[in-house]
Design an enzyme around this catalytic site. Sequence first.
Site, short mmCIF file in Angstrom:
data_model
loop_
_atom_site.label_atom_id
_atom_site.label_comp_id
_atom_site.label_asym_id
_atom_site.label_seq_id
_atom_site.Cartn_x
_atom_site.Cartn_y
_atom_site.Cartn_z
N HIS A 121 -1.35 -2.96 -5.61
CA HIS A 121 -1.01 -3.29 -4.22
C HIS A 121 -0.31 -4.66 -4.15
CE1 HIS A 121 -2.19 -3.62 0.24
NE2 HIS A 121 -1.79 -4.84 -0.07
N GLU A 122 -0.90 -5.65 -4.82
CA GLU A 122 -0.32 -7.00 -4.76
C GLU A 122 1.03 -7.07 -5.48
OE1 GLU A 122 -1.62 -8.76 -2.62
OE2 GLU A 122 -3.56 -7.76 -2.51
N HIS A 166 3.86 -6.02 -3.38
CA HIS A 166 4.36 -7.07 -2.47
C HIS A 166 5.49 -7.87 -3.13
CE1 HIS A 166 1.80 -6.95 1.05
NE2 HIS A 166 0.69 -6.97 0.33
N CYS A 192 -4.47 -4.57 4.25
CA CYS A 192 -3.58 -5.65 3.81
C CYS A 192 -3.64 -6.77 4.83
CB CYS A 192 -2.15 -5.10 3.72
SG CYS A 192 -0.95 -6.34 3.21
N LEU A 193 -3.70 -8.00 4.35
CA LEU A 193 -3.77 -9.15 5.27
C LEU A 193 -2.51 -9.27 6.12
CD1 LEU A 193 -5.54 -11.82 3.03
CD2 LEU A 193 -6.52 -10.38 4.81
N GLY A 235 -7.17 -9.96 -2.08
CA GLY A 235 -5.95 -10.16 -2.85
C GLY A 235 -4.85 -10.72 -1.95
N GLN A 273 3.54 -12.83 0.71
CA GLN A 273 2.88 -12.81 2.01
C GLN A 273 2.79 -14.18 2.65
OE1 GLN A 273 -0.48 -10.37 0.19
NE2 GLN A 273 -0.58 -9.74 2.32
#
Length: 167
Positions: A134-135, A138, A92-93, A46, A51
Amino acid sequence: MALLNILNYPDRRLHTVAKPVAQVDDRIRKLVLDMGETMYAAPGIGLAATQVDVHERLIVIDLSETHDELMAFINPEIIWTSDLKQISEEGCLSVPGIYDDVERYEQVRVRALNEKGEPFELEADGLLAACIQHEMDHLLGKVFVEYLSPLKQTRIKTKMKKLATAM
Ligand code: NI
């Protein structure tokens, strides 16, 4: 398509609140493809526009192992949540190498626009539900580590800053 640069925690820009996408046009469709490519290359399941330093309400998700089920959620809204919650390990990236337990709603119903600008609704559970939450966090400027204890957050910040210096 192009690979985009992913912001790393604790970069302040990750705390920007995204604005709604005004129009689903070719610029947005290119962004969806570039975000997909960036997510696959990372690799991750995701990615939120926040991000990649684009502060508009857009997330992409693909839980498939074959990387051919890219879903774009434009201007997503959670319109229903289950009473039950689940705890699962997240990463998380933007916080590479860090994984920890986060509590989320077990099921959510989300309404969004697809890359054609068409509205759709989706009911998700398990990993997909956690990933959507989660996304979408962000887009509100929230990174999953903010659910962890202050001590853990401090440790993670220190680790990330060391990592940034080493690169
Ligand atoms: Ni993330």
